[in-house]
Each structure stands twice: as C-alpha cells, then as structure tokens.
Design a protein around this motif. Structure first.
Motif, PDB file in Angstrom:
ATOM      1  N   VAL A  52      -1.257 -27.789 -61.911  1.00 56.97           N
ATOM      2  CA  VAL A  52      -1.754 -28.310 -60.540  1.00 56.97           C
ATOM      3  C   VAL A  52      -0.503 -28.895 -59.620  1.00 56.97           C
ATOM      4  O   VAL A  52      -0.411 -28.405 -58.584  1.00 56.97           O
ATOM      5  CB  VAL A  52      -2.910 -29.234 -60.610  1.00 56.97           C
ATOM      6  CG1 VAL A  52      -3.232 -29.924 -59.055  1.00 56.97           C
ATOM      7  CG2 VAL A  52      -4.320 -28.583 -61.191  1.00 56.97           C
ATOM      8  N   ASN A 109       1.207 -26.439 -56.626  1.00 61.45           N
ATOM      9  CA  ASN A 109       0.367 -27.127 -55.498  1.00 61.45           C
ATOM     10  C   ASN A 109       1.201 -26.607 -54.011  1.00 61.45           C
ATOM     11  O   ASN A 109       0.281 -26.091 -53.327  1.00 61.45           O
ATOM     12  CB  ASN A 109       0.345 -28.606 -55.494  1.00 61.45           C
ATOM     13  CG  ASN A 109      -1.058 -29.030 -54.808  1.00 61.45           C
ATOM     14  OD1 ASN A 109      -1.798 -28.222 -54.356  1.00 61.45           O
ATOM     15  ND2 ASN A 109      -1.156 -30.204 -54.492  1.00 61.45           N
ATOM     16  N   ASN A 110       2.367 -26.825 -54.065  1.00 63.89           N
ATOM     17  CA  ASN A 110       3.027 -26.616 -52.725  1.00 63.89           C
ATOM     18  C   ASN A 110       3.777 -25.224 -52.656  1.00 63.89           C
ATOM     19  O   ASN A 110       4.371 -24.946 -51.601  1.00 63.89           O
ATOM     20  CB  ASN A 110       4.322 -27.559 -52.534  1.00 63.89           C
ATOM     21  CG  ASN A 110       5.070 -27.636 -53.787  1.00 63.89           C
ATOM     22  OD1 ASN A 110       4.584 -27.106 -54.882  1.00 63.89           O
ATOM     23  ND2 ASN A 110       6.340 -28.067 -53.564  1.00 63.89           N
TER      24      ASN A 110
END
Lengths: 223, 223
Positions: B89, B93-94
């Motif tokens: 995660v 995420n980015n």
DNA sequence: CAAATATAATAGTATTACTATCAATTACAG
DNA sequence: CTGTAATTGATAGTAATACTATTATATTTG
C-alpha cells in the motif's frame, strides 16, 4: 490409447518401497485403498493402522511394503507423474506444429482427471485429487535435497523438462522456458485447489478451464 | 518508510492466539524464536517442547499463547502477509501509471527479503524463508474451509485482490486477472523454493530475478 | 508334503500434542 | 508496602502416532 495405458505397468523408483506392491494382492489393496483413505481423511490424519482396519489387514503387514506414509505418498506421486508422462508422450508424439504440441501438453498436464480410466486398482480421478492437495507436501520437507539425490522426483522433473523443450520449440529466444514450465505444472495444481476452496481469488471454475488460461498465457508470452 | 513500518504494530486475527504474544516479553520471545527454530529444523520437527527449551521456558507456558503449532504458523503467516500488505500500500500509493504501479507491486510481493528490516523481535528475512517453505501447508489441510470462514486467510486474499485490481487497471479486458494475481503470489514462493532445491527446473538464480520473470510475463500478457 | 514365504497378531518404545493441577514468581492496585 | 490477581514454571498424565520386534499362522511353490 486408453487400453494401451491400462495394460501398461507403470514403474516407480525401487527405493520408494520395501516390497513392490504390484507383486501381490495385498500390495494392490494397499495402493487402491490408501488413495481412497487419503482422499477421505487427508494425509495428516491418514495412518497405516487406519488403512489396515479398512482393508482387514494388519498395520505390520503394510510396513512390509512401505517404510512410512511419506514414502507411500512419494510412491503414489511418482506413479501419478509416470502415468501423466506416458499420456504426454503418446498424445503429443505425432503433432508436428510446435504450438499445437505445447497446447496439447498443457491440456494433459493441467486438466482435471474426471473418469477412472482403467480396469486397474488405481482410480486416477481420485489420485489426481490427492496430488492437488498433497503432492506439494512431498517436497516441502527438510529431507528434500537428500530425497532429490535419490531420484524420488525424477519423473516430475522429467515432465517439466519435456514441456521446457516444447516451449523452446515454439520460441527459442524466450529466456524463462524452465520457469514457465514449472509454473504451469505446479500452478495448475494450485488453481485446482483455489477453485475448490478459495473461489474468490481465481477466475477458474467448471466452465472456465485452467487449460484455457495457460494456453492463452503461452500464446501471449511466446508468440 | 522503513522507520514507519518499524513503529507500526501489525495486527493479526484474534482467533489465532489464546493470548496476544505482543503483550508480553515471553510472547515476543515465542514469536522471535519460533521463527528461528522452524527455519532451523522445519515445521514438522518443530514442537513447543523444543521451543520451550530454547527460550528457557516451559511447554505449558507456550500453550497459554497458542493452541497448537498450526495456529502459531497461521499467526506468523498472517503477520507476514500483513507486513507485505503495508509495504504494498505505502510503496504503490503515489504511483499513477498503472503498469508502473503493478510492476512495483510485483517486486514487493515476489522479491526475496534480504535484510532484517527492523528493531523488532521479528526477523523478516528468516520469516520470508519460512513462508516459502511452510506457508502452503497452512491451507493444504482438511480444515481449510472452516478456517477460511473464520478469516484466517483474509490478509493473503486481500493482497491478491489488490493485485487483481492493478491488473484490471492495466488491461480491463483481460479475462483472468484473479488467476494471474494468485499465480504470481503463490508461484513466486514456489520459484524461490525451486531456486534453492530444484535448480534444474527454474531459470531463476541470484542474478536472474523472479520479479523480472513476472514483470516480463504481465507486460506480454496484458499489453 | 516340506520348506519357504507372506501375512497376522501381539507387544512394546519413544515421541508428539496436548490437558490438568499446583506451586512459585511477578505485577499492580489500594 | 502488602495483598491479590495474573503470569509463568514444574510436574504428571493421556491418547495417539509412527514405528520395531517377535512369534504364530496361513499360503504358496518346488
């Protein structure tokens, strides 16, 4: 073809048994019923004592054939992979087109065995189910390297090597032929298991076959 | 990022323990040393008695934390997959590009854990080795369905679902996203094992990474 | 029919995977 | 700082497992 296989005695590494179970009625009963009993109660709960009760024979008599239940499972696995190898060789032998040949091989190695093929004491359909649930356990042990040296996994590796060659025949430049082959053989057992117990993490089902997934995969990967 | 993880308490399904091992010194010692001992002698030979001897504690005390060694292995597995999920995660995420995101996810899920990341009592590198050899055994049992209902495999399935979504993001028309995702996660464990014990049926090695194989695979399959 | 071989029955062993009980220690609350 | 609760340790015990060993009884075969 089925008749051919039915009459064939599949030979298994001699180190796997104390006395060849194919040479006596009791031996055959042991094989036949161990398959059924392992399927029923699982390998962990399976014991020679329980098997003895089921075949109206004695624990000690079973030990005359197999040193341990682990060796028995290795025997059953070895028998299974030998049988698959025969099918693989016979059924792909006359196919000249490399992709077609590989596709056929994938079907043989990944498809569920639905019918009990033969007149033999061995029910291939149940044996197939055992392999799905229990085969992995034969090599996930501290004794792998030792047992591998003794040749207990030769047939299994031989099947993977055959598929590797077929992959290389389709595309000689592909860098991961061995990994792809071993992924297909082991992966298909795993997907069969998921289909049965973890339906949410597989797309495969009765209607959506494992062979189709792998054939699609090799086409995209190799062509 | 590593610091962030180090300070994070990873929570595990409460049904897996009798008393939470994170709440006491003895509990932490049990976790720390069970990982080491299972790695040393294998899960089959591992017993609470031997663990007790190693940590200078008593068998009966360990039973206050875990009902059985099977539950302990489920606990360790659950912990491992939770930890992987956090990494998954945080580290993806980015990333907005779908293919890049999926590639990163594959690296996280398939790469060997080489360093012991944290100040914690858990050595992630050894735990990773245990997962490779022993995780499969946690679900290849007669009790799977029951234990699956109790949620013992939720984190594992959640990781596969996350990867499934990433696959669908790369190619929404691909028919086998779930199967591909579950194949990658389970298959990479298997390939790590082959690398160690059956070198002749894998192309992977120290220099030839498992992640590269799977990234190559998804590019060819999905693009 | 005798001898060899295979199978059955019984007993026994060390280990495993626990459960139960009670004693000793430690923690923490007033 | 003391009493009570909670935790841990020590010991014992149980049923089952995974065998080995021995002896008796069938069965096969030469």
């Amino acid at each position: 073809m089925d008749n051919l296989l039915a009459n064939l005695t599949i030979s298994v590494n001699e180190k796997l048994y104390v006395k060849n179970p194919e040479t006596s009625d009791l031996g055959k009963k042991i094989i036949e019923n161990s398959i059924i009993l392992i399927h029923e109660i699982g390998f962990e709960a399976f014991t020679f004592k329980k098997l003895g009760e089921r075949i109206q024979s004695n624990e000690s008599s079973i030990y005359r054939y197999f040193e341990s239940k682990h060796k028995l499972l290795l025997y059953l696995s070895s028998w299974y992979w030998s049988w698959i190898q025969y099918k693989l060789v016979f059924e792909t032998n006359n196919i000249s087109n490399p992709l077609e040949k590989l596709s056929k091989a994938i079907i043989i190695v990944t498809e569920e065995i639905k019918e009990d093929v033969s007149i033999r004491h061995i029910d291939e359909s149940i044996l197939n189910k055992i392999i799905i649930c229990e085969f992995t356990k034969t090599f996930l042990t501290k004794e792998v390297d030792e047992e591998n040296k003794k040749g207990f996994f030769l047939v299994y590796k031989s099947i993977i090597n055959r598929i590797t060659l077929m992959i290389e025949d389709v595309n000689p430049n592909y860098k991961y032929a061995k990994t792809l082959a071993s992924s297909i053989v082991e992966g298909s057992l795993h997907q069969h298991y998921l289909k049965e117990h973890f339906k949410t993490i597989t797309n495969l089902s009765e209607s959506n076959s494992i062979s189709d997934f792998y054939i699609d995969l090799i086409k995209k990967t190799l062509l």
